[in-house]
Design an enzyme around this catalytic site. Sequence first.
Site, PDB file in Angstrom:
ATOM      1  CG  HIS A  26      42.291  49.128  44.430  1.00 14.90           C
ATOM      2  ND1 HIS A  26      41.958  47.821  44.736  1.00 14.90           N
ATOM      3  CD2 HIS A  26      41.981  49.293  43.113  1.00 14.90           C
ATOM      4  CE1 HIS A  26      41.483  47.235  43.667  1.00 14.90           C
ATOM      5  NE2 HIS A  26      41.482  48.098  42.663  1.00 14.90           N
ATOM      6  CG  ASP A  78      40.464  47.846  39.252  1.00 14.50           C
ATOM      7  OD1 ASP A  78      40.678  47.222  40.307  1.00 14.50           O
ATOM      8  OD2 ASP A  78      40.035  49.001  39.234  1.00 14.50           O
ATOM      9  CG  ASN A  83      39.748  41.918  46.287  1.00 18.61           C
ATOM     10  OD1 ASN A  83      40.034  41.320  47.324  1.00 18.61           O
ATOM     11  ND2 ASN A  83      40.206  43.126  46.030  1.00 18.61           N
ATOM     12  CB  CYS A 117      43.430  44.552  44.943  1.00 14.50           C
ATOM     13  SG  CYS A 117      44.003  45.558  46.322  1.00 14.50           S
TER      14      CYS A 117
END
Length: 1117
Positions: free
Chosen positions: A452, A469, A200, A205
């Site tokens: 997020h 993630d 990131n 994201c």
Amino acid sequence: MTVITPPPLDQEGDEMLVPHSEITEGPQPMEVSPNETPTTAEIQPVEDPPTSRFTWTIENFSRLNTKKLYSEIFVVGGYRWRILIFPKGNNVDHLSMYLDVADSTTLPYGWSRYAQFSLAVVNQVHSKYTLRKDTQHQFNGRESDWGFTSFMSLGDLYDPSRGYLVNDTCIIEAEVTVSKVVDYWNYDSKKETGCVGLKNQGATCYMNSLLQTLYHIPYFRKAVYHMPTTENDIPSASIPLALQSLFYKLQYNDGSVATKELTKSFGWDMYDSFMQHDVQELNRVLCEKLEDKMKGTVVEGAIQQLFEGHHMNYIECINVDYKSTRKESFYDLQLDVKGCKDVYASFDKYVEVERLEGDNKYQAEQFGLQDAKKGVLFTDFPPVLQLHLKRFEYDFMRDTMVKINDRYEFPLQLDLDRDTGKYLSPDVDRSVRNLYTLHSVLVHSGGVHGGHYYAFIRPTLSDQWYKFDDERVTKEDVKRVLEEQYGGEEELPQTNPGFNNTPFKFTKYSNAYMLVYIRESDKDKIICNVDEKDIAEHLRIRLKKEQEEKEHKKKEKAEAHLYTIIKVARDDDLSQQIGKDTYFDLVDHDKVHSFRIQKQMPFNIFKEELAKDLGIPVQYQRFWLWAKRQNHTYRPNRPLHPQEEVQSVGQLREVSNKTQNAELKLFLEVEFGQDLHPLPIPERTKEDILLFFKLYDPEKEELRYVGRLFVKASGKPVDILPKLNQMASFPPNEEIELYEEIKFEPNVMCEHIDKKLSFRSSQLEDGDIICYQKACLLESEARGRYPDVPSFLEYVHNRQVVRFRSLERPKDDEFSLELSKLFTYDDVVERVARHFGLNDPSKIRLTSHNCYSQQPKPQPIKYRAVENLSDMLVHYNQTSDILYYEVLDIPLPELQGLKTLKVAFHPSTMDEVVIYNIRLPKNSTVADVINDLKTKVEFSFPNAELRLLEVFYHKIYKIFPPTEKIENINDQYWTLRAEEIPEEEKNLGPHDRLIHVYHFMKDLNQNQMQVQNFGEPFFLAIHEGETLAEVKIRIQKKLRVPDEEFSKWNYAFMSLGRPEYLHDADVVASRFQQRRDVYGAWEQYLGLEHSDTTPKRAYTANQNRHHVYEKPVKIYN
């Protein structure tokens, strides 16, 4: 199951236990073959976490006298557990029950284990009434037991008729699932899942989740690999190559992959990387860009083949034979979430038929106005169906964006042929079975102003799901993918059922935002093999080389303590650098020969290695150590002694370098004859000084290195003039002037040398630099810009190439100018004006650059507010080379003496509001603003008077007095409103009042009722004894609201946000007894309650963009 982590606060009877202490080059035609061998670990069977059920039968339960009771120990997942109960309650009138770590006192410090578990009291009469509660917990030394303080009422438990206690026996069950505790510090995504994550950059994201989704559609990945690129392309300037490189690394790297190359290829800077955007919008923009770049290549049309479907908009008349149709393509579908329980309900709504009748009849060609049906039906669906869920909507009632967190279900298999194909047009081909399997779920966690993104994907459509993630990839079960991403509310179990009958609910802010389905009949084509033969050879070579270099650097770093870097500068380096890259000192050591040598190697051995490398025999080499002087210059200081050369390289570095870095810097002195062959090194005495010489040409404004000489300290410069002329190719008797280059930081120091003084008297020593030039040019009329060495070095030290950008186009360099850091404000704007051919430089306004946001600073540079150019380019501790310009319509000094106010004029006779920019001297007053407005606006009646108001969030906060200075009025956040003063307000009686009147509605979406103001507030004069019915007549007339609509309105006296509703017979003035003035009275007003039907501003941006200030996604290259 209910997750209770952490436990709710401030509840006495909390159920949670508190611790109790008693391939081929170039792109080839794309072939698709079924995916025969999995390339990632996701196909491997996944071990289910260990689960076990334990049953505890307790006899003579009612006769238990102990405060607490432990069960036998049972083992789950290799861990020892037991149940703990308080038969008479843990200080409550409920059975208290917990799961306990049996050996917690003997476990090592820092132990931890995670378990999901349920505890139950079995109903021995009707098993369906068994009382079971679920939770989960991270057990550790401080919290070794966890469960429910108020599990069930003791009255229910001991009541024989309820079935929980039979023959004085109680049966308790525990079902425990032990999960592995993930150590995220040492977690290896590749090892655990076969996949790697994406780094990131700050707020990317949303992009990472989309890229992972696209990458795990193998057909898409193969198409990207087959886009034509060459070895000469630069990834940061080529989207295809950057995306190919990213996908290759995702496929073959062992660690997480950076995305900076890709975002650079988009034309993004650091500011873009810290600006979160909408993932759906990025998907559209990226696919459009790729589709455009695929045109004319072997993969042209690949994006359409994957994602393009079609639907038909139709309008069909009911009473006549007329039908209008229009076919449109789509790459994704936006489905409503609000008011829909699942995907099928959204599709039902999508194809819902609208009736056009009454005032809304359809104008049919040849038939005039007709009753008609209007709707949408699909003609075909794509192999990969992208469904964008409208979680973000514009709320017209509240005039803001809101996130829809409602529960919304989506199936693992989606059948779009259901109900005999009701979503399809009747005449389409039905041979294709539109049965889809869920491939990925993109999740947004957070609210309307940020959050997020992450994605759940099953790359091969197997049963195993993965969570992507950012850098971390983990295995997940289907429950996490479906049930936990539906959204909606979750209910915590009641902590005190006897006292609190309202269970605590909380909204789940993490929910599915985008769904990707793959059609079953196209599965083998889409989930195809992608291997190295699909990747261009130049890309494989480039990326493998990158990986090798990365591994090499990693190895070098690990072994750095064993090696010394030796940097060797020679005359050739000085000749190549001075006057090109280097002007001060002698050399840039980062651009000379560098050798990585083991510290233990004797220096003599290194000399032999160097002799082979450079072709200079050992006996012709003499090395000098460099030294940093107090004035921060760096010069050769002394030659190495023979006894030093037998030492190891590491020892020499320690002697030469007090800063303890890993480098040893040397100057190699080699003498060459006329045939360019090395000569023996001349003997050097203590009287000899090594000097370096630079030659300056004022006509060409050039400086170059011409060589070095040994001179006697007692000698004089006049003695070496013939040699210097020879080195410069001047006539032997050319008159020259000499200068010593002393230092250059923070200022240049370059002093004239007296040729008749000895070198010792001039304080010259080893490593000093002498610059010289022809003397005759100093007296010449054609002196040039920089006639001597000091002025030239001063120029070089301060010169600055500045990139100028228009403030309206802050990303694009428009032109560059070479300026001096010492230029004044006037010098800079004069050069910019000259570039534009502008006669008046004072009309140029400049704005500095913010190095962190990569954007212009909010405020421009004030006229002559900075001393020089260097001050304009500094932002905190960073220096930029960018300035932004504007060309003004009046000179900046004049503009800075003025104040510009944006005033909204509300005519009493017209609905349209007109915005005026009023520009007046800063010392002007509100009366001057009003007088200026009077020359611009049309009045509803002659000699009308104006007033200026301050409006904020649909309330009037101030009436500006005519004498107030405008300099301190802020129109950036507050609206300045000008309006005519109604005649009735000018003649108020002693008992009349001027009150605030605002529109409002109640916001029912909050946990408690809140008032939302909207629309235009206004003043109203009310008279003594006047009833609401009378006031309503005047309000309706003022606002011109139709009777039907006006009859639906309610009226309330509002005080501090609390409404007190009024009836027609109520005397309005009686509610406003406290004060007569209108200053500070905005919290007491007459409220008009109704729905907001006023037209809102056009909302043409992506409907899912989270808020109106979010910038649209752009890919510039």
